[in-house]
Every structure is written in structure tokens, then in C-alpha cells.
Design an enzyme around this catalytic site. Sequence first.
Site, PDB file in Angstrom:
ATOM      1  N   THR A  70       9.062  -8.080 -17.495  1.00 55.06           N
ATOM      2  CA  THR A  70       7.755  -8.365 -17.916  1.00 55.06           C
ATOM      3  C   THR A  70       6.965  -8.976 -16.690  1.00 55.06           C
ATOM      4  OG1 THR A  70       6.370  -9.530 -19.511  1.00 55.06           O
ATOM      5  CG2 THR A  70       8.034 -10.845 -18.488  1.00 55.06           C
ATOM      6  N   CYS A  71       5.566  -9.078 -16.928  1.00 57.45           N
ATOM      7  CA  CYS A  71       4.609  -9.642 -15.884  1.00 57.45           C
ATOM      8  C   CYS A  71       4.844 -10.957 -15.695  1.00 57.45           C
ATOM      9  CB  CYS A  71       3.148  -9.175 -15.961  1.00 57.45           C
ATOM     10  SG  CYS A  71       2.710  -7.578 -15.870  1.00 57.45           S
TER      11      CYS A  71
END
Length: 257
Positions: free
Chosen positions: A240-241
Site C-alpha cells: 500500500t502507499c
Amino acid sequence: MKKKTLYTILILVFAGIFILGAVQVYLQLREYGEGESSYTEMEQYVWVDEGPEDTGDERQDGNQSGEGEPDISWPAVDFDALSEINPDIVAWIYIEDTKINYPVVQGRDNQYYLKRLFDGKWNSAGCIFLDIRNEPDFSDRHSIIYGHHMKNGTMFSGLTEYKKQEFYEGHPTILLMTPEQNIRVEIFAGYVASVGDNAWEIAMGSDVEFENWLEEAKVRSCFKSEVAPAVTDRIVTLSTCSYEFDNARFVLLGVIR
């Protein structure tokens, strides 16, 4: 007169900016709500028993239950019903006592589900999805699952909590349910990576390369784990970011048991 006209123009400009900002915030909040509501409704197809079954029989993942095996309450998933909604479903991912409780899909590319909900509706929340390069049964040496880091705490936002040792210790296991088997994933590393790193390699050139890759992950990890992956293991990465720098990502790695 000219000053009055200028003031009027400035007031109108600032008012327009304010209204535009308010509309954008409203649209974003509405979109967040639609995405969260959509996945909450899908939980009707998943249920968790109050306690683990201890029959001593063979586990659904093909391994024998025995001493030292953790007690797990496996969520039951109605894959038949979910497949009718979207045949792209390959699994359901669940981490106990977190918001991570979602279907996992695999599209024709790694772009479509970035902005599509499980039912195909456009939404920035997207869907949790398996890398198109992977086999849908998680038989690859390294499988990668992606999800957005949403500001309202949904999707894979909770993964960044693993930057803290105490959170890892309280949530050391990922559960993956597929139509064919239940897969327990023991987490062994989590770290912040750049998109230019090798965190998303699928095909390792050799056992030595794979071993070095595993060791690098352990060294870079934000937490310490006693789980020791081997070159014979299959690895699952959740991605994920993250926001430490431009194009930062947080990757969480586990061993399939």
C-alpha cells in the site's frame, strides 16, 4: 469606483474558491461513504465462528493439525454468491481485530481495480487485488496483493500500523480464504520501500537471489519477528502507499504455512 470593483472581483474569486473546495470535500466524503458502505454490505457473505474448531482432523489447507498449531477461527466465505457478483474474485483476506476484511480480485491488468469497487462501480477506494503476474491459487514463490491507503482508514490503511512493534505482536497472522483452501500467512517483515526497489519481484532468478531478498526484508523491517522464512517457502506481500517520501510504499511480508 475602480477599488470597489476590484474588491468585488476579489470577493467573488475567494467565494468561488471556497465553494469549489467545499464541493470537492463533499464529493470525496460521499465517495468514501459509498465505498465503505459497499464493502460493509459484502460482509453478509462472510462469517466467523465464535471459537476455533479442534477436531484433530486434516486442516482445509492440506496440512495436518498438530501440537504447536495456533487456534484460528477461520471465516467462512460464500464464494458462490460472491462469484455471481464478480467472477474475478480469487480470495478473501482477513486480519483479526482490524478493518482488513475484504474480497481479493484479480483483473486482466493491474490498473482496472485501482478505481473500481468489487461490483465494478467507479470509486477511488478501488478493490484489493492480486498481481496479474501471479497464479490465483497463491502457488507462486512470491504473490503480491495491493490495496489503497484510504484517508478514512479503510482498505489497506491499517497496514502502516505494522510500523510499530506492539501492533505486529498483536496481529502476527494474515488469513486468506480461497474457494479451494484456507491459507495462514505468518508475518515476518514490514518496511517502507521506494517504487524502484525490488520489493515486487515475482520471478527470482535463483535460490541465492531469493534468500538474499528475504534477508534484506528482515533487515529493513520496522519490527522484529521470530518467523524465519526459507527459500523453500512461499511468500505473500501486502502493498500500500506510505508517505515518508514521494512514491513511498509500505510492504508487509508473510510466509504461507
